[in-house]
Design a protein around this motif. Structure first.
Motif, PDB file in Angstrom:
ATOM      1  N   ALA A 283       0.830  -1.213   0.000  1.00 52.41           N
ATOM      2  CA  ALA A 283       0.000   0.000   0.000  1.00 52.41           C
ATOM      3  C   ALA A 283       0.861   1.260   0.000  1.00 52.41           C
ATOM      4  CB  ALA A 283      -0.931  -0.005   1.209  1.00 52.41           C
ATOM      5  N   GLN A 284       2.014   1.220   0.697  1.00 51.69           N
ATOM      6  CA  GLN A 284       2.887   2.388   0.740  1.00 51.69           C
ATOM      7  C   GLN A 284       3.411   2.743  -0.651  1.00 51.69           C
ATOM      8  OE1 GLN A 284       3.409   4.714   2.580  1.00 51.69           O
ATOM      9  NE2 GLN A 284       5.496   5.507   2.456  1.00 51.69           N
ATOM     10  N   ASP A 285       3.644   1.731  -1.496  1.00 55.05           N
ATOM     11  CA  ASP A 285       4.095   1.994  -2.860  1.00 55.05           C
ATOM     12  C   ASP A 285       3.034   2.788  -3.636  1.00 55.05           C
ATOM     13  OD1 ASP A 285       6.571   0.538  -2.651  1.00 55.05           O
ATOM     14  OD2 ASP A 285       5.378  -1.302  -2.740  1.00 55.05           O
ATOM     15  N   LEU A 286       1.776   2.391  -3.462  1.00 54.89           N
ATOM     16  CA  LEU A 286       0.694   3.107  -4.146  1.00 54.89           C
ATOM     17  C   LEU A 286       0.573   4.535  -3.642  1.00 54.89           C
ATOM     18  CD1 LEU A 286      -2.058   0.345  -4.330  1.00 54.89           C
ATOM     19  CD2 LEU A 286      -0.726   1.279  -6.229  1.00 54.89           C
ATOM     20  N   ARG A 287       0.790   4.734  -2.327  1.00 53.98           N
ATOM     21  CA  ARG A 287       0.727   6.094  -1.779  1.00 53.98           C
ATOM     22  C   ARG A 287       1.837   6.966  -2.366  1.00 53.98           C
ATOM     23  NH1 ARG A 287      -1.468   3.536   3.005  1.00 53.98           N
ATOM     24  NH2 ARG A 287       0.607   2.841   3.679  1.00 53.98           N
ATOM     25  N   ILE A 288       3.025   6.378  -2.510  1.00 55.02           N
ATOM     26  CA  ILE A 288       4.132   7.135  -3.102  1.00 55.02           C
ATOM     27  C   ILE A 288       3.810   7.482  -4.551  1.00 55.02           C
ATOM     28  CG2 ILE A 288       6.560   7.058  -3.770  1.00 55.02           C
ATOM     29  CD1 ILE A 288       7.012   5.123  -1.402  1.00 55.02           C
ATOM     30  N   ALA A 289       3.319   6.504  -5.319  1.00 54.83           N
ATOM     31  CA  ALA A 289       2.977   6.739  -6.725  1.00 54.83           C
ATOM     32  C   ALA A 289       1.915   7.816  -6.856  1.00 54.83           C
ATOM     33  CB  ALA A 289       2.492   5.436  -7.368  1.00 54.83           C
ATOM     34  N   ASP A 290       0.912   7.761  -5.990  1.00 50.98           N
ATOM     35  CA  ASP A 290      -0.158   8.745  -6.026  1.00 50.98           C
ATOM     36  C   ASP A 290       0.380  10.143  -5.734  1.00 50.98           C
ATOM     37  OD1 ASP A 290      -3.041   8.769  -6.511  1.00 50.98           O
ATOM     38  OD2 ASP A 290      -3.179   9.642  -4.509  1.00 50.98           O
ATOM     39  N   ARG A 291       1.309  10.229  -4.784  1.00 53.57           N
ATOM     40  CA  ARG A 291       1.919  11.515  -4.445  1.00 53.57           C
ATOM     41  C   ARG A 291       2.697  12.084  -5.646  1.00 53.57           C
ATOM     42  NH1 ARG A 291       3.731  14.645   0.012  1.00 53.57           N
ATOM     43  NH2 ARG A 291       4.800  16.424  -0.918  1.00 53.57           N
ATOM     44  N   VAL A 292       3.434  11.234  -6.330  1.00 53.03           N
ATOM     45  CA  VAL A 292       4.195  11.675  -7.504  1.00 53.03           C
ATOM     46  C   VAL A 292       3.259  12.238  -8.574  1.00 53.03           C
ATOM     47  CG1 VAL A 292       5.623  10.861  -9.431  1.00 53.03           C
ATOM     48  CG2 VAL A 292       6.122  10.108  -7.091  1.00 53.03           C
ATOM     49  N   LEU A 293       2.156  11.538  -8.822  1.00 50.88           N
ATOM     50  CA  LEU A 293       1.204  11.986  -9.840  1.00 50.88           C
ATOM     51  C   LEU A 293       0.491  13.264  -9.421  1.00 50.88           C
ATOM     52  CD1 LEU A 293      -0.255   8.512 -10.852  1.00 50.88           C
ATOM     53  CD2 LEU A 293       1.302   9.931 -12.193  1.00 50.88           C
ATOM     54  N   GLU A 294       0.182  13.386  -8.132  1.00 53.88           N
ATOM     55  CA  GLU A 294      -0.442  14.610  -7.629  1.00 53.88           C
ATOM     56  C   GLU A 294       0.464  15.818  -7.855  1.00 53.88           C
ATOM     57  OE1 GLU A 294      -1.508  14.246  -3.557  1.00 53.88           O
ATOM     58  OE2 GLU A 294      -3.170  12.853  -3.925  1.00 53.88           O
ATOM     59  N   GLU A 295       1.774  15.603  -7.745  1.00 58.27           N
ATOM     60  CA  GLU A 295       2.728  16.682  -7.980  1.00 58.27           C
ATOM     61  C   GLU A 295       2.919  16.972  -9.462  1.00 58.27           C
ATOM     62  OE1 GLU A 295       4.075  18.663  -5.760  1.00 58.27           O
ATOM     63  OE2 GLU A 295       2.991  17.628  -4.166  1.00 58.27           O
ATOM     64  N   GLY A 296       2.276  16.180 -10.307  1.00 58.31           N
ATOM     65  CA  GLY A 296       2.359  16.436 -11.747  1.00 58.31           C
ATOM     66  C   GLY A 296       3.611  15.908 -12.409  1.00 58.31           C
ATOM     67  N   ARG A 297       4.327  15.004 -11.735  1.00 58.03           N
ATOM     68  CA  ARG A 297       5.540  14.451 -12.350  1.00 58.03           C
ATOM     69  C   ARG A 297       5.181  13.235 -13.212  1.00 58.03           C
ATOM     70  NH1 ARG A 297       7.895  18.857 -11.873  1.00 58.03           N
ATOM     71  NH2 ARG A 297       5.767  19.413 -11.376  1.00 58.03           N
ATOM     72  N   ALA A 298       6.005  12.990 -14.232  1.00 58.16           N
ATOM     73  CA  ALA A 298       5.855  11.775 -15.024  1.00 58.16           C
ATOM     74  C   ALA A 298       6.398  10.603 -14.208  1.00 58.16           C
ATOM     75  CB  ALA A 298       6.604  11.920 -16.342  1.00 58.16           C
ATOM     76  N   LEU A 299       5.745   9.444 -14.299  1.00 62.43           N
ATOM     77  CA  LEU A 299       6.066   8.313 -13.425  1.00 62.43           C
ATOM     78  C   LEU A 299       6.409   7.067 -14.234  1.00 62.43           C
ATOM     79  CD1 LEU A 299       6.082   7.075 -10.520  1.00 62.43           C
ATOM     80  CD2 LEU A 299       3.645   6.585 -10.852  1.00 62.43           C
ATOM     81  N   VAL A 300       7.464   6.396 -13.798  1.00 66.37           N
ATOM     82  CA  VAL A 300       7.821   5.072 -14.304  1.00 66.37           C
ATOM     83  C   VAL A 300       8.009   4.170 -13.083  1.00 66.37           C
ATOM     84  CG1 VAL A 300       9.529   3.706 -15.562  1.00 66.37           C
ATOM     85  CG2 VAL A 300       8.974   6.016 -16.341  1.00 66.37           C
ATOM     86  N   ILE A 301       7.511   2.942 -13.140  1.00 69.18           N
ATOM     87  CA  ILE A 301       7.637   2.021 -12.016  1.00 69.18           C
ATOM     88  C   ILE A 301       8.542   0.867 -12.424  1.00 69.18           C
ATOM     89  CG2 ILE A 301       6.393   0.474 -10.455  1.00 69.18           C
ATOM     90  CD1 ILE A 301       3.991   2.344 -10.701  1.00 69.18           C
ATOM     91  N   ALA A 302       9.502   0.550 -11.552  1.00 68.76           N
ATOM     92  CA  ALA A 302      10.461  -0.509 -11.860  1.00 68.76           C
ATOM     93  C   ALA A 302      10.490  -1.533 -10.739  1.00 68.76           C
ATOM     94  CB  ALA A 302      11.857   0.095 -12.057  1.00 68.76           C
ATOM     95  N   LEU A 303      10.434  -2.800 -11.109  1.00 64.03           N
ATOM     96  CA  LEU A 303      10.572  -3.909 -10.160  1.00 64.03           C
ATOM     97  C   LEU A 303      12.052  -4.281 -10.077  1.00 64.03           C
ATOM     98  CD1 LEU A 303       7.509  -6.077 -11.165  1.00 64.03           C
ATOM     99  CD2 LEU A 303       8.016  -5.367  -8.835  1.00 64.03           C
ATOM    100  N   ASN A 304      12.679  -3.946  -8.961  1.00 63.75           N
ATOM    101  CA  ASN A 304      14.100  -4.203  -8.769  1.00 63.75           C
ATOM    102  C   ASN A 304      14.313  -5.614  -8.176  1.00 63.75           C
ATOM    103  OD1 ASN A 304      16.842  -3.620  -8.783  1.00 63.75           O
ATOM    104  ND2 ASN A 304      16.803  -2.709  -6.740  1.00 63.75           N
ATOM    105  N   LYS A 305      15.570  -6.052  -8.201  1.00 64.30           N
ATOM    106  CA  LYS A 305      15.971  -7.380  -7.695  1.00 64.30           C
ATOM    107  C   LYS A 305      15.276  -8.481  -8.491  1.00 64.30           C
ATOM    108  CE  LYS A 305      16.427  -5.310  -3.063  1.00 64.30           C
ATOM    109  NZ  LYS A 305      16.122  -5.428  -1.623  1.00 64.30           N
ATOM    110  N   TRP A 306      15.060  -8.214  -9.783  1.00 61.54           N
ATOM    111  CA  TRP A 306      14.355  -9.163 -10.639  1.00 61.54           C
ATOM    112  C   TRP A 306      15.146 -10.449 -10.834  1.00 61.54           C
ATOM    113  CZ3 TRP A 306       9.482  -9.282 -11.433  1.00 61.54           C
ATOM    114  CH2 TRP A 306       8.932 -10.014 -12.480  1.00 61.54           C
TER     115      TRP A 306
END
Length: 453
Positions: A283-306
């Motif tokens: 859930a914290q990941d979604l909150r961070i993503a939502d915050r980024v979008l609210e600030e109007g920044r472009a967002l890319v999500i990456a799954l690390n340690k693949w």
């Protein structure tokens, strides 16, 4: 850097040359009550409350055969508008809107030049009816002024400011596709942000380790990425402190680190939200993503340690589905897989970041936008609450980075959220904006007696 260009257009004898003289501070253009005095384009340096620009006085716009003198004058006006940063569309508020004004409005809506509607001769009450009639032209509320007496100059300044104040706007080089990409990497503690940055740089530039919370300050590092095609592109990498759930952040230093990380997001162009593939999406990941979008920044999500992820295919599909359901603002945010330990997927990640910045910086011409808008409204007309129609008139792109649009119409305060979402989704899908945050502002006439209300 050349001065911004402002073209004054309108039908004959609405006061274009008077406004030109007012802006340049001297009587360079002939002024007379007879129409058609101005024939050639006349240019002059203007200064308006601290704004410096070059203004073009054009001949009165007439609907005549191209081979006639008025037709050749019209061609000069069309050239001036195509070269301008913004056009001032002047009309006589005392005479009201006439068919030729409507013809000029149709032509200007088809051009890519931003338009500011100006109601001249608006002093006193004689021009009130003309101001109300002008709302039908589709350019929103006009700037009301008197070019002869200098009234309304401050309002004209405010309208011009977003289009020509290059010092206050973002630096021109920031909009260039060759400018350094400002890329912030955010995520929960121990997601591997610093390890990923070190792998990008090819050196142990940042301290890493199994302990969560090693990074405290946001660290900006200039780097040159070599794309798979051999092209070298500048990147400013910003590594940030881990963002934990707010209730768990008790230490004062960690609070400062979190604030610094959020501040870094504000100054980034693209934000990479790094997830730990061994933990999945929380859930914290979604909150961070939502915050980024609210600030109007472009967002890319990456799954690390693949490289050490288990059940990779089902994990990827599960995260993608959860993102589509959890991020209401934007659907289809790019989701990629990387490994900070091995470097796999880094080129694809940086390439996606450059692509999403291009969409985030995109500007659509007024003509193209409104042709799309007319098709969208025709395909799905707005509802009529209480049996009274909502009339949508016109749309313009007010800004980029993030893209912002203004929709003009009547009763737009009653436009359902679902219909606004329909327009936003169409803009992203059809006009090349992809999965970047797009803003829509609704503007209605201020007149309570408007006949469409």
């Amino acid at each position: 850097m050349p001065l911004p260009l402002v073209a004054i257009v309108g039908r004959p004898n609405v006061g274009k040359s008077t406004l030109f003289n007012r802006l340049v501070g001297q009587r360079l253009a002939l002024v007379d009550d007879r129409p058609g005095v101005t024939r050639d384009r006349r240019e002059g340096d203007a200064h308006l409350i601290g704004l410096d620009f070059r203004v073009i006085d054009t001949a009165g716009f007439e609907d005549e055969d191209p081979d006639t003198l008025p037709g050749r004058m019209r061609r000069q006006t069309e050239t001036a508008v195509s070269q301008a940063d913004v056009a001032l569309f002047l009309f006589d508020s005392r005479a009201g809107i006439v068919p030729l004004d409507e013809e000029i409005a149709r032509w200007l809506r088809a051009s890519d030049t931003p338009v500011i509607l100006v109601a001249n001769k608006a002093e006193g009450r004689a021009g009130e009816q003309g101001v109300l009639e002008s709302l039908s032209l589709g350019f929103g509320d006009p700037v009301q002024m008197s070019a002869e007496h200098g009234e309304g100059v401050a309002d004209l300044f405010e309208a011009l400011l977003p289009h020509i104040d290059r010092e206050e706007a973002e630096p021109e080089e920031d909009d260039s596709p060759d400018a350094p990409l400002k890329l912030a990497i955010v995520g929960r503690p121990n997601a591997g942000k610093s390890t990923l940055v070190n792998r990008m740089l090819g050196e142990d530039r940042l301290i890493t380790g199994p302990e969560a919370g090693i990074t405290r300050d946001s660290i900006a590092i200039d780097w040159e990425w070599q794309a798979p095609d051999g092209q070298r592109r500048a990147v400013r990498l910003i590594d940030t402190a881990g963002l934990r759930k707010k209730a768990k952040v008790q230490d004062k230093l960690e609070k400062l680190s979190v604030a610094d990380a959020l501040h870094a997001v504000d100054f980034a162009e693209v934000v990479v939200l790094l997830l730990d593939a061994t933990l999945g999406l929380e859930a914290q990941d979604l909150r961070i993503a939502d915050r980024v979008l609210e600030e109007g920044r472009a967002l890319v999500i990456a799954l690390n340690k693949w490289d050490v992820a288990e059940n990779a295919s089902s994990l990827f599909n599960g995260v993608k589905k959860a993102l589509d359901e959890g991020l209401a603002q934007v659907k289809g945010v790019p989701l990629l897989t990387v490994s900070g330990a091995t470097g796999k997927g880094i080129d694809q990640l940086i390439g996606a970041a450059f692509e999403v910045r291009e969409a985030w910086s995109r500007r659509v011409g007024t003509g193209e936008l409104n042709r799309w808008f007319e098709r969208a409204v025709e395909a799905n007309p707005p509802p009529a609450p209480g049996g009274k129609r909502i009339k949508l008139r016109y749309m313009t792109q007010a800004k980029t980075r993030p893209p912002g649009f203004v929709l003009f119409g009547n009763r737009v305060d009653e436009l359902p959220t679902s219909y606004q979402r329909y327009l936003l989704n169409g803009i992203r899908r059809d006009l090349g904006f992809g999965a970047v945050p797009v803003r829509l502002t609704l503007r209605a006439p201020k007149n309570p007696f408007d006949r469409d209300r």
